[in-house]
Design a protein around this motif. Structure first.
Motif, short mmCIF file in Angstrom:
data_model
loop_
_atom_site.label_atom_id
_atom_site.label_comp_id
_atom_site.label_asym_id
_atom_site.label_seq_id
_atom_site.Cartn_x
_atom_site.Cartn_y
_atom_site.Cartn_z
N MET A 11 -11.64 9.77 10.69
CA MET A 11 -12.80 8.62 10.67
C MET A 11 -13.79 8.97 11.99
SD MET A 11 -10.69 5.81 9.10
CE MET A 11 -9.49 5.78 10.26
N ASP A 39 -13.79 8.61 2.11
CA ASP A 39 -14.13 8.58 3.52
C ASP A 39 -15.17 7.77 4.05
OD1 ASP A 39 -11.86 10.26 3.58
OD2 ASP A 39 -12.79 11.85 4.48
N VAL A 84 -5.69 -1.95 11.02
CA VAL A 84 -6.54 -1.74 9.88
C VAL A 84 -6.82 -0.31 10.35
CG1 VAL A 84 -9.14 -2.20 8.95
CG2 VAL A 84 -7.36 -4.01 9.39
N VAL A 85 -7.16 0.02 11.32
CA VAL A 85 -7.72 1.43 11.63
C VAL A 85 -6.53 2.48 11.28
CG1 VAL A 85 -8.18 3.24 13.57
CG2 VAL A 85 -9.44 1.07 13.67
N VAL A 102 -10.49 1.52 -5.44
CA VAL A 102 -11.49 2.10 -5.88
C VAL A 102 -11.59 3.49 -5.50
CG1 VAL A 102 -14.05 2.14 -4.96
CG2 VAL A 102 -13.10 -0.16 -5.47
N MET A 103 -11.15 3.88 -4.53
CA MET A 103 -10.91 5.11 -4.00
C MET A 103 -10.00 6.04 -5.04
SD MET A 103 -10.43 4.83 0.28
CE MET A 103 -10.89 3.18 0.67
N ARG A 149 0.80 -1.13 0.01
CA ARG A 149 -0.12 -0.01 -0.08
C ARG A 149 1.02 1.27 0.04
NH1 ARG A 149 -5.56 0.25 3.39
NH2 ARG A 149 -6.10 2.34 3.25
N THR A 205 -5.48 10.95 0.46
CA THR A 205 -6.38 11.23 -0.43
C THR A 205 -6.72 12.70 -0.02
OG1 THR A 205 -8.16 10.44 0.78
CG2 THR A 205 -7.59 9.21 -0.94
N ARG A 262 -9.39 5.20 -7.88
CA ARG A 262 -9.65 4.93 -9.42
C ARG A 262 -8.35 4.56 -10.17
NH1 ARG A 262 -13.83 5.15 -7.59
NH2 ARG A 262 -15.57 6.57 -7.86
N GLY A 322 -6.34 -3.22 15.21
CA GLY A 322 -5.84 -1.65 15.50
C GLY A 322 -4.95 -1.19 14.31
N HIS A 349 -10.03 -1.80 -1.80
CA HIS A 349 -10.55 -0.39 -1.61
C HIS A 349 -9.71 0.44 -1.88
CE1 HIS A 349 -13.54 -2.16 1.72
NE2 HIS A 349 -13.57 -2.73 0.71
N GLN A 404 -11.61 -5.62 17.06
CA GLN A 404 -10.92 -5.39 18.13
C GLN A 404 -11.50 -5.57 19.60
OE1 GLN A 404 -9.25 -1.34 17.78
NE2 GLN A 404 -7.55 -1.82 18.81
N ILE A 463 -15.87 -3.58 -3.36
CA ILE A 463 -15.91 -2.91 -1.90
C ILE A 463 -16.14 -4.12 -1.17
CG2 ILE A 463 -17.43 -1.48 -0.32
CD1 ILE A 463 -17.41 0.62 -2.53
N CYS A 473 -6.41 2.61 7.51
CA CYS A 473 -7.41 3.38 6.87
C CYS A 473 -7.25 5.08 7.26
CB CYS A 473 -8.73 3.08 7.56
SG CYS A 473 -9.34 1.69 7.20
N ALA A 474 -6.53 5.51 8.18
CA ALA A 474 -6.34 6.90 8.68
C ALA A 474 -5.22 7.28 7.83
CB ALA A 474 -5.94 6.89 9.91
N GLN A 516 -4.76 6.09 4.54
CA GLN A 516 -5.25 6.30 3.27
C GLN A 516 -6.13 7.60 3.14
OE1 GLN A 516 -5.15 5.06 0.26
NE2 GLN A 516 -7.10 5.52 -0.70
N HIS A 517 -6.87 8.03 4.41
CA HIS A 517 -7.62 9.23 4.29
C HIS A 517 -6.70 10.55 4.18
CE1 HIS A 517 -9.98 12.48 5.99
NE2 HIS A 517 -8.99 12.71 6.75
N LEU A 571 -13.82 4.22 4.16
CA LEU A 571 -12.72 4.29 5.22
C LEU A 571 -13.39 4.12 6.66
CD1 LEU A 571 -10.05 6.32 3.71
CD2 LEU A 571 -9.76 4.14 4.05
N PHE A 600 -7.27 -6.66 1.22
CA PHE A 600 -8.60 -6.00 1.47
C PHE A 600 -8.29 -4.36 1.33
CE2 PHE A 600 -8.97 -3.69 5.75
CZ PHE A 600 -10.12 -2.80 5.21
#
Lengths: 384, 384
Positions: B77, B163, A198-199, A142-143, A26, A209, A145, A196, A139, B177, A165, A202-203, A205-206, B166, A135
């Motif tokens: 998030m 978002d 994964v969270v 998708v985000m 990633r 972007t 593109r 933890g 995702h 968790q 998704i 995600c942060a 990736q947020h 995510l 996973f």
């Protein structure tokens, strides 16, 4: 355009000869992941036999578990997942695609061994980490593109956004199911740590972007490094930490393994970003500087933009407006003259030194640490 | 347009007076979830005091755990999730929104109590189920392009698609968790069951979106029922099963609780679909028949289409082309004349009977089963 000498400089000073194409992580720095996808595979281990051996043994141990998990999915999502892993064409016929090098499962198994545990005990954990990695790829594509990964069309372009998704959601669930069903005493701690992570992914990736939408002067280097650590370093660190947990290591050693993986992951990202600008298109499979053309805020670019040099001003002006034909050479030069390349290489070397330090804390015996060291070098000493 | 008598017929024959607005589940039958979102809240328990009491006590126990979990998320998030739960406006100011009635957590806690366990032991499991439910809502809204939920704009319309995806990913991770960190001896079995349920929910959502693309003659009633069970019944069943696990019930009782929840969930879906066609717009907050206008393949519609009656042919012709002004009355009549409404009500009654049978297997003592029965009635005996 880029000489062999230049390419070698992309590796950490004092490097071994470059190794094969690493797994597709990633990636951070706002870069498209196509870069990885488009790089031509170089036979693994042609220049790092120890890593090649570890990766091959990992595949042999983890692949059956991974395939069993994926094949347990209902038809629709199984198809998407099998295509994503490169096992199947879009029409359902078998494919011998590139499922990635499984660096993260290899780190789990190598870490468990380095701490005195048994590889075979941690196979589910290794598969779980690989499921989580995939996973996030499903995702992210998708985000972002992104349309290609591992030389094939991305899942959402073939099956639609909704199914990509859903397949990603299901892979995250499968990862946790593997750990929840694992009778090993470390499985609950591993599940909590992976969730933890994964969270954090995600942060990351947020932030990635979100940063792409900001102007060239609105991102600090620290923010960019923190994003890269969350997006790329966290799961590599988590893989190492899970190996420690499955070996019954104490919390201090588990945390040191996590830090080792994070630092090595960040070193990889820095090298990857350098290659994205100065790499050989003949080996990377995409034009050098494609990230600059897309005005991506990779680590060397942000280092250059925030360098307080005259060239930083030039770069900010170039990045402030869309790419114009012929700008590339000027942009590359501005990043270089503003010190982006030198900084990235020095930072990568520094991160690798920190990684080695953390590794020596968790695994003082150099022989036991050899496998993890080889994997870290495999990941970071790339030339393409 | 719809008389009170007609509305009452939507409830199961022999019903108690209708209860308040239920929680907003992952609805099936190809229906938009806006229907739920737009229904005006009726004070819970005005007509089912036992269920109201259970729901209120559940909120008091589970909300702190749920808020603690959501507030552990990184800023970006956390904001999306807090908005989704109705705790916060888009600009970050507090909101006293409708977070749903927490039917699923209530089922977990009521099931654990019915099997002789302690509610307080299962609070994390209850919060985990609610997190999974909300993760699926966040993702479904993206896939279905739904713009309102619980009387508020959906997350993706406020924060963007990336978002919202995510935040959903992170809620699934938080759910696992919570269970992984739960020292209760049932937590691993619960985590595995919940992960398996997520896969089923995803499969249900896939089938739902796939069915919407098919022609009116291409979906069988069995396929439609299986989809509704996966999409709506599975998590309600899983909630009940987790309660059983946390009470230390044996596998047979846990499975019976799961079956109870599934059947009750399916009964709910059937009633909900009937209300979607013949409900009172004054209470549902959206025009009666909006699903018919959108040519949704809800359960009564598919029952009508596959009924082998002359009216089925009329309905197929109507569904075979886009809605034209003034068609609604003819469409409603065709569904009714082809037996769609009668079938749905009979099927709902049948499902509730099966639910009661499964419940009596797991909890033979009617007094102990009372709470679960009250919740099942609360969910299914709706008039709006």
């Amino acid at each position: 355009m880029t000489t062999r000498t230049e390419r070698d400089q992309a590796a950490i000073p004092g490097s071994r000869p470059p190794a094969g194409d690493p797994d597709t992580p990633r990636t951070a720095g706002g870069r498209s992941m196509d870069g990885h996808a488009e790089r031509r595979p170089v036979p693994a281990g042609s220049e790092n036999p120890e890593a090649a051996d570890v990766l091959e043994r990992t595949r042999a141990l983890v692949d059956p578990e991974l395939r069993r998990a994926v094949d347990s999915l209902p038809g629709s999502m199984r198809r998407v997942a099998r295509h994503h892993f490169g096992w199947e064409q879009a029409d359902g016929t078998p494919a011998a695609g590139d499922a990635g090098k499984a660096i993260r499962p290899a780190l789990v198994l190598t870490a468990v061994r380095a701490l005195g545990g048994r590889r075979t005990d941690a196979v589910r954990a290794a598969a779980a980490v690989e499921l989580v990695h995939n996973f996030t790829l499903l995702h992210d594509d998708v985000m972002d593109r992104d349309t290609t990964r591992r030389h094939r069309p991305t899942a959402w372009t073939v099956f639609g956004e909704a199914d990509a998704i859903l397949a990603g959601d299901a892979l995250q669930a499968l990862a946790q199911q593997l750990l929840a069903e694992d009778p090993h005493p470390a499985s609950a701690a591993a599940a909590a740590r992976l969730a933890g992570c994964v969270v954090e992914l995600c942060a990351g990736q947020h932030t990635d972007t979100a940063m792409e939408k900001l102007g060239p002067g609105e991102v600090t280097l620290d923010e960019c490094l923190a994003m890269a650590e969350a997006k790329t370093g966290a799961l590599i660190g988590c893989a190492c930490a899970l190996g420690g947990l499955y070996a019954g290591a104490d919390a201090r050693d588990v945390d040191a393994l996590d830090a080792f993986g994070r630092e090595a992951g960040l070193a990889f990202q820095l090298i990857d970003d350098v290659i994205g600008i100065w790499g050989d298109p003949g080996r990377t499979g995409k034009p050098a500087g494609a990230d600059l053309v897309a005005r991506k805020k990779s680590l060397p670019v942000v280092a250059a933009l925030t360098s307080d040099s005259p060239a930083a001003g030039d770069l900010a002006r170039l990045y402030g407006s869309p790419y114009r034909e012929g700008d590339l050479e000027r942009t590359v030069l501005a990043v270089e003259r503003a010190g982006g390349r030198d900084w990235a290489q020095a930072e990568a070397a520094d991160r690798m030194a920190r990684a080695m330090h953390e590794l020596s804390r968790a695994v003082p015996d150099p022989e036991a640490a050899g496998g993890l060291l080889a994997l870290a070098e495999f990941v970071t000493r790339r030339s393409s």
